[in-house]
Design an enzyme around this catalytic site. Structure first.
Site, PDB file in Angstrom:
ATOM      1  CG  ASP A  90       7.823  33.386 -71.574  1.00 43.88           C
ATOM      2  OD1 ASP A  90       7.155  34.226 -72.262  1.00 43.88           O
ATOM      3  OD2 ASP A  90       8.987  33.350 -71.539  1.00 43.88           O
ATOM      4  CD  GLU A 156      10.893  37.940 -74.571  1.00 44.33           C
ATOM      5  OE1 GLU A 156      11.746  38.465 -75.139  1.00 44.33           O
ATOM      6  OE2 GLU A 156      10.483  38.162 -73.471  1.00 44.33           O
ATOM      7  CD  GLU A 157      10.982  37.383 -69.704  1.00 44.23           C
ATOM      8  OE1 GLU A 157      12.376  37.521 -69.849  1.00 44.23           O
ATOM      9  OE2 GLU A 157      10.198  38.287 -69.566  1.00 44.23           O
TER      10      GLU A 157
END
Length: 417
Positions: A90, A156-157
């Site tokens: 991402d 992941e963020e």
């Protein structure tokens, strides 16, 4: 059987030559992904590109895992252990302003605000590296003893508000099962580390990240007569001050670092009105489970007792964003020679932990894992381009070492009894 030294040497040399032969392809993938970034849980085109590549290699491919994740499974010609390699896919709501020929011009609306979209943390390089590793290993599966699971992870963020996502959701959906993973590896490129360098730390290497929200209740009154009410802003200030004493006077900072930061305080509507309530939002970063437990407990106690001491009430809620990225000690010792073999012993550096966070940590709570940092700064540069900023920049020449490192780790791990 374990490969003999000379046979293992031949295998490694072939893999390294194959990696070098696809370097330009890896760089091109990275640039295409960089130019077309997508936010967390919205990585539709990125996922389609990854899936098409893995299918072309003959891998067993699973799509829409954890919403937009892609899993590839490669079975070697010989039975053995199962290793997982993970890349995050991402991008971030950041407007790019560098001069790259493949600069992102993508825009979107994020939480009601118009913004650019940019791979401002290097996830584009992680994705391209793992695509390259998959290509080399697929072409050499006759040399593999065991199974490799390639995890291309979204979000992941962090997923958008109200959604699930990231490593937690993949684990919930069984990404570490069928086949059951014995160990997992991940890397993160770093814009302040010179190309050709690998950095690592045994044990806690990145912090557990907690988001906290404090709600303070007082009694509203006119700003000219504070004695007629209870000031929640004053109470909030005292609570913030108390939190810092937990770090400076109660936490064993000689063991590991810890941070408490309040990033936002919201209260009131007018200059001459003491409001009824205040809200604080912040983060706690810890690298040791016992320190984390102490800090959370003491923050809870202080929030309630400080508010009471000044005539108000307050509560605190914690939300776990990531756990401690903890490199399994035995696994770290086992794979260190692999990193040294590809980078050179003098280019593999032991470093201190950072207070950044990584949801790779959730995998490490389930199976032994190892996470390391890959150099992405042009050799000779004295200025880094920080992560999560519009100026973030990575030197493409650092990608090949990432491919080689994953290849070496994989083969060495699978061929160790």
């Amino acid at each position: 059987m374990t490969l003999g030294w000379s046979q293992a040497q031949e295998v490694n040399e072939k893999l390294m030559l194959d990696a070098a032969s696809i370097e330009s392809k890896v760089i091109q993938w990275r640039r295409e992904i960089h130019k077309n970034p997508e936010l967390s849980n919205r990585e539709f085109k990125t996922a389609a590109k990854i899936a098409a590549h893995l299918k072309s290699l003959g891998l067993e491919v699973q799509t829409e895992v954890g919403k937009t994740g892609v899993i590839g499974i490669l079975k070697g010609d010989q039975p053995g252990k199962v290793i997982a390699l993970r890349a995050d896919i991402d991008a971030l709501p950041v407007t790019e302003r560098n001069d790259l020929s493949f600069k992102s011009t993508v825009t979107t609306t994020f939480l009601g605000t118009e913004t650019g979209v940019m791979h401002a943390c290097g996830h584009d390089t992680h994705t391209a590296i793992l695509m390259g590793v998959a290509e080399v290993l697929a072409a050499n599966k006759d040399l593999l003893k065991g199974t490799v699971k390639f995890i291309f992870q979204p979000a992941e963020e962090g997923p958008p508000p109200g959604e699930e996502g990231g490593a937690k959701l993949l684990i919930k959906e069984g990404v570490l099962k069928n086949p059951d993973v014995d160990a997992i590896f991940g890397l993160h490129i770093n814009s302040a580390t010179p190309v050709g360098t690998i950095r690592y730390k045994p044990g806690g290497t990145m912090a557990a990240v907690e988001r906290f929200v404090v709600k303070v209740n007082g009694k509203q009154t006119h700003g000219s007569q504070p004695w007629s009410g209870v000031d929640p802003i004053y109470i909030a200030a005292k609570i913030v001050d108390g939190y810092q004493s937990i770090i400076s006077r109660e936490s064993r900072l000689i063991d590991e670092a810890a941070v408490i930061s309040v990033g936002k305080i919201t209260a009131g509507v007018r200059f001459n009105i003491i409001p009824e309530s205040a809200e604080m939002i912040g983060t706690v970063r810890t690298l040791d489970p016992d320190m984390k437990a102490l800090i959370v407990r003491r923050m809870t106690e202080m929030t309630e007792t400080i508010a009471k001491a000044y005539g108000g009430t307050a509560s605190i809620e914690f939300q776990n964003f990531t756990s401690i990225t903890f490199n399994d000690l035995a696994l770290t010792n086992q794979v260190l020679p692999s990193l040294q073999a590809v980078a050179g012993a003098d280019q593999v550096e032991l470093v201190k932990a950072t207070t950044g966070g990584e949801d790779f940590s959730f995998y490490q709570e389930e199976v032994p894992g190892f996470y390391f940092f890959l150099g992405g700064m042009t050799p000779g540069n004295t200025e880094a381009f920080p992560h999560h900023t519009p100026d973030f920049k990575i030197d493409d020449s650092g990608l090949l070492l990432g491919v080689k490192a994953f290849l070496q780790l994989t083969v060495d791990y699978l061929n160790t009894p």
